[in-house]
Design a protein around this motif. Structure first.
Motif, mmCIF file in Angstrom:
data_model
loop_
_atom_site.group_PDB
_atom_site.id
_atom_site.type_symbol
_atom_site.label_atom_id
_atom_site.label_comp_id
_atom_site.label_asym_id
_atom_site.label_seq_id
_atom_site.Cartn_x
_atom_site.Cartn_y
_atom_site.Cartn_z
ATOM 1 N N ALA A 68 0.825 -1.216 0.000
ATOM 2 C CA ALA A 68 0.000 0.000 0.000
ATOM 3 C C ALA A 68 0.859 1.265 0.000
ATOM 4 O O ALA A 68 0.326 2.371 -0.085
ATOM 5 N N GLY A 69 2.175 1.093 0.088
ATOM 6 C CA GLY A 69 3.091 2.230 0.177
ATOM 7 C C GLY A 69 3.012 3.239 -0.951
ATOM 8 O O GLY A 69 2.933 4.444 -0.697
ATOM 9 N N ARG A 78 1.924 8.790 -2.484
ATOM 10 C CA ARG A 78 1.307 9.767 -3.394
ATOM 11 C C ARG A 78 0.260 10.599 -2.658
ATOM 12 O O ARG A 78 0.148 11.796 -2.869
ATOM 13 N N GLY A 79 -0.521 9.951 -1.815
ATOM 14 C CA GLY A 79 -1.554 10.659 -1.062
ATOM 15 C C GLY A 79 -0.972 11.729 -0.160
ATOM 16 O O GLY A 79 -1.549 12.810 -0.017
ATOM 17 N N GLN A 80 0.172 11.441 0.445
ATOM 18 C CA GLN A 80 0.799 12.410 1.333
ATOM 19 C C GLN A 80 1.525 13.519 0.564
ATOM 20 O O GLN A 80 1.553 14.665 0.990
ATOM 21 N N LEU A 81 2.114 13.183 -0.556
ATOM 22 C CA LEU A 81 2.911 14.150 -1.309
ATOM 23 C C LEU A 81 2.076 15.087 -2.182
ATOM 24 O O LEU A 81 2.507 16.198 -2.477
ATOM 25 N N PHE A 97 16.133 12.072 -14.331
ATOM 26 C CA PHE A 97 16.741 11.822 -13.030
ATOM 27 C C PHE A 97 15.769 11.027 -12.174
ATOM 28 O O PHE A 97 14.738 11.536 -11.759
ATOM 29 N N PRO A 98 16.075 9.756 -11.892
ATOM 30 C CA PRO A 98 15.117 8.915 -11.166
ATOM 31 C C PRO A 98 15.208 9.078 -9.649
ATOM 32 O O PRO A 98 16.294 9.181 -9.088
ATOM 33 N N ILE A 99 14.062 9.104 -9.022
ATOM 34 C CA ILE A 99 13.954 9.087 -7.568
ATOM 35 C C ILE A 99 13.021 7.938 -7.224
ATOM 36 O O ILE A 99 11.885 7.905 -7.676
ATOM 37 N N ALA A 100 13.523 6.982 -6.457
ATOM 38 C CA ALA A 100 12.713 5.825 -6.060
ATOM 39 C C ALA A 100 12.223 6.039 -4.633
ATOM 40 O O ALA A 100 13.014 6.314 -3.738
ATOM 41 N N LEU A 101 10.939 5.916 -4.433
ATOM 42 C CA LEU A 101 10.341 6.093 -3.111
ATOM 43 C C LEU A 101 9.733 4.779 -2.647
ATOM 44 O O LEU A 101 9.147 4.041 -3.430
#
Length: 177
Positions: free
Chosen positions: A4-5, A10-13, A59-63
């Motif tokens: 569910a991460g 996305r919901g928080q950001l 530029f990739p950012i992995a969350l």
């Protein structure tokens, strides 16, 4: 749970105020989930996606996830560097109380082995391993992990050294790294 991460992040950001330069564009390329216990396949997928984005100039950012994401992301950057004429140095800066330098378990990675895996990957490719860990806590790491960090030439700043008037020392360490 971790599945569910992505939606939770996305919901928080989505409602955070963010003012980027007009030249900066954000692109959400979707989710890579670990199905069952097949960590290696999801890591390979993330590594491939990271390398692909870099080849496209993105530029990739992995969350999300644990440090198994760090290994996959780092491996993708490594693969990209191996396939281009760019400089072949890779520097990793990690903000964490843990080194995550544990040995593999039965030949497989865990969330505590990411930087061991990146060390081994770089070593096998005859490349230097540059790893700076900021905020390391002695209580969170065994002496064996501190010894491994020394053998692997890891640079670290202890948590207690991150507090107080040590900004110049930290800045010097970052600049030297």
């Amino acid at each position: 749970g971790a599945a569910a991460g992505p939606a939770a992040l996305r919901g928080q950001l989505k409602n955070l105020p963010c003012h980027f330069d007009e030249k900066i564009q954000l692109l959400d390329v979707g989710d890579i989930l670990c199905v069952g216990n097949d960590l290696e396949s999801s890591q390979q997928d993330l590594s491939g996606a990271t390398a692909s984005l870099l080849h496209k100039g993105i530029f990739p950012i992995a969350l999300g996830g644990g440090h198994e994401v760090a290994f996959a992301h780092g491996r993708g950057v490594h693969e990209f560097l191996q396939q281009t004429a760019r400089p072949k140095e890779l520097g990793i800066i990690n903000f964490d109380a843990h080194f995550d330098l544990r040995p593999l378990e039965n030949g497989l990675g865990t969330s505590g082995t990411s930087f061991t895996q990146l060390h081994d990957l770089r070593t096998q490719a005859h490349k230097r391993f540059h790893y700076l860990c900021l905020g390391v806590q002695e209580v969170c790491n065994t002496q064996e992990l501190f010894d491994r960090a020394k053998i692997m030439n890891v640079t670290c700043i202890l948590r207690e050294d991150m507090q107080g008037p040590l900004h110049e020392k930290i800045q010097h360490t970052l600049n030297a790294f």
